[in-house]
Design an enzyme around this catalytic site. Structure first.
Site: not given
Ligand code: TYM
Length: 331
Positions: A113, A195, A198
Site C-alpha cells: 500500500k 492476483k 477489485k
Molecule cells: P478482500 O476483501 O480483499 O477479499 C475477500 C476474500 O477474498 C479472497 N481473495 C482471493 N482469493 C483467491 N484469489 C484471489 N485473487 C483473491 N482475492 C481476494 C481473500 O483472501 C478474502 O478471503 N482483509 C480482508 C477482509 C477482512 C477479513 C477480516 C477477512 C477484514 N477483516 C477478518 C477475514 C477475517 C480483505 O481485504 O479481503
C-alpha cells in the site's frame, strides 16, 4: 456439542470477482450449516483508501447482495456490516496497545500500500491487521475461511491473541485459516499480472456483476502463448490459472480433454478459451441475476443488516465485557 465459531469478511472497495468467490464465498456457503458463522462486509477497512461516500454505500449493498446471491442464507449465519458492531472498534483500541510499530511496518500488504498510495500512508493502513484481528477475536472464532493473500494477517491475529492472553490471562483462542480442500485457491488476473483484485486491471478481472458478453470478451483476451513444445511440460502460471478456472466452472471430462491436449502438445488455446468463456458465463449468470434482483429491494437488505448486527452484537458484547474485566476496566 456446540458448533465451532467461524468469522470472515470482505472489504467493500469495489465489485466482487472470481477470486473473492472461489477464494472465500464458496467456502462460506459450504460452512453455513456445520458451523456458527459470522460473515461481514468490512466497510471500516475500506475507509483506508478514502472512498467516495456514495460509492461506499453502494458497494456495501452490492457485496451483501452478491454474498446472498452466491448462496449465503442470512437465516443461518450472522451477515452484517462491520460498522454496525461498535464492540469491534473497542477491541481494536485495546489490541492496538499490544501491537508494535515495527511489526506492523513489516507486513507485506502494508508495504504494498505504501508503494501504491505514497500520499496516503495513514495510521489505519498501518494498523489494518489489528482491526482484522479484532473482527475475528470479537467472536472468539477458531476458523477463518480466507484466500492465500490473507494468511499473514491471520498469523498476526494469532500473535495479538497470544499477547493478550499472556498479559491478562487465557481468553482468546488462536484462529486458524480454514479451507475445505486444504489447498489455498489463488485466482490470478487473466493477463498474468498478479492476483485478481477489485481495484487493479478491470479488464483482466471477472466480476460477479459482469454480463455474459463481457465475461466472454475478457476470457478470449486472457494471456496465452504458442503452447507447449514437449510432452507433459510444466505449465506457465497464466495457463495454470486458465485450467484452474476451467476446473472450477466446467465439467471434469471437459478439463480432461484440454489437459491431455496440453500434455500431447496439440492444444488450441482459442478453443479452450471459448469453452471456458461459455462455462464461466453460465456459472456467473444466476449469481449476477439474483444479485441484481436483491439490490432492487434496499429495505430488505437493510433488514438483513439489522438482524445480522443484532446476532453479531450479542456475541461481541459478551467478548468485550470479558476483555474489559480482564484489563481492569470494570468500575
Ligand atoms: P478482500 O476483501 O480483499 O477479499 C475477500 C476474500 O477474498 C479472497 N481473495 C482471493 N482469493 C483467491 N484469489 C484471489 N485473487 C483473491 N482475492 C481476494 C481473500 O483472501 C478474502 O478471503 N482483509 C480482508 C477482509 C477482512 C477479513 C477480516 C477477512 C477484514 N477483516 C477478518 C477475514 C477475517 C480483505 O481485504 O479481503
Amino acid at each position: 456439542m456446540s458448533k465451532e465459531i467461524v468469522v470472515s469478511g470482505i472489504r467493500s472497495t469495489g465489485h466482487l470477482h472470481l477470486g473473492n468467490y472461489f477464494g472465500a464465498i464458496q467456502n462460506y456457503v459450504k460452512m453455513q450449516d456445520g458451523y456458527n458463522c459470522y460473515f461481514f462486509v468490512a466497510d471500516y477497512h475500506s475507509l483506508t483508501t478514502h472512498p467516495d461516500p456514495k460509492d461506499l454505500r453502494e458497494n456495501v449493498f452490492r457485496v451483501l447482495a452478491e454474498n446472498i446471491a452466491s448462496g449465503l442464507d442470512p437465516e443461518k449465519v450472522a451477515l452484517y456490516a462491520q460498522s454496525d458492531v461498535p464492540e469491534i472498534p473497542e477491541l481494536y483500541l485495546m489490541l492496538n496497545m499490544l501491537a508494535y510499530k515495527g511489526e506492523l511496518e513489516k507486513v507485506p500488504t502494508f508495504k504494498d500500500k505504501v508503494r501504491q498510495q505514497p500520499d496516503n500512508v495513514n495510521a489505519g493502513l498501518l494498523t489494518y491487521p489489528v482491526l482484522m484481528a479484532s473482527d475475528i477475536l470479537i467472536h472468539k472464532a477458531v476458523k477463518v475461511p480466507v484466500g492465500k493473500d490473507q494468511e499473514q494477517h491471520l498469523e498476526m491475529a494469532r500473535n495479538f491473541a497470544q499477547r493478550f492472553n499472556m498479559r491478562y490471562g487465557d481468553y482468546f483462542p488462536e484462529p486458524q485459516v480454514f479451507r475445505f480442500n486444504h489447498d489455498a485457491v489463488k485466482i490470478m488476473a487473466l493477463d498474468g499480472s498478479g492476483k485478481m483484485s477489485k481495484s487493479e486491471n478491470v479488464n483482466a478481472t471477472i466480476f460477479l456483476s459482469d454480463d455474459d458478453d463481457t465475461i466472454k470478451k475478457k476470457i478470449m483476451k486472457a494471456k496465452t502463448d504458442a503452447g507447449p513444445t514437449e510432452p507433459n511440460a510444466a505449465m506457465p502460471d497464466y495457463i495454470q490459472n486458465l485450467f484452474l478456472l476451467m476446473h472450477l466452472s466446467s465439467r471434469p471430462e471437459v478439463v480432461d480433454i484440454y489437459r491431455s491436449q496440453y500434455n500431447n502438445c496439440n492444444i488450441r488455446y482459442g478453443d479452450m478459451k471459448k469453452q471456458l468463456a461459455e462455462d464461466m458465463a453460465a456459472f456467473v449468470r444466476p449469481i449476477r441475476e439474483r444479485a441484481v434482483e436483491l439490490q432492487k429491494d434496499e429495505a430488505a437488505l437493510r433488514k438483513i443488516l439489522k438482524e445480522g448486527a443484532e446476532k453479531a452484537r450479542a456475541s461481541a458484547s459478551q467478548t468485550i465485557s470479558g476483555a474489559r474485566k480482564l484489563i481492569g476496566i470494570n468500575y
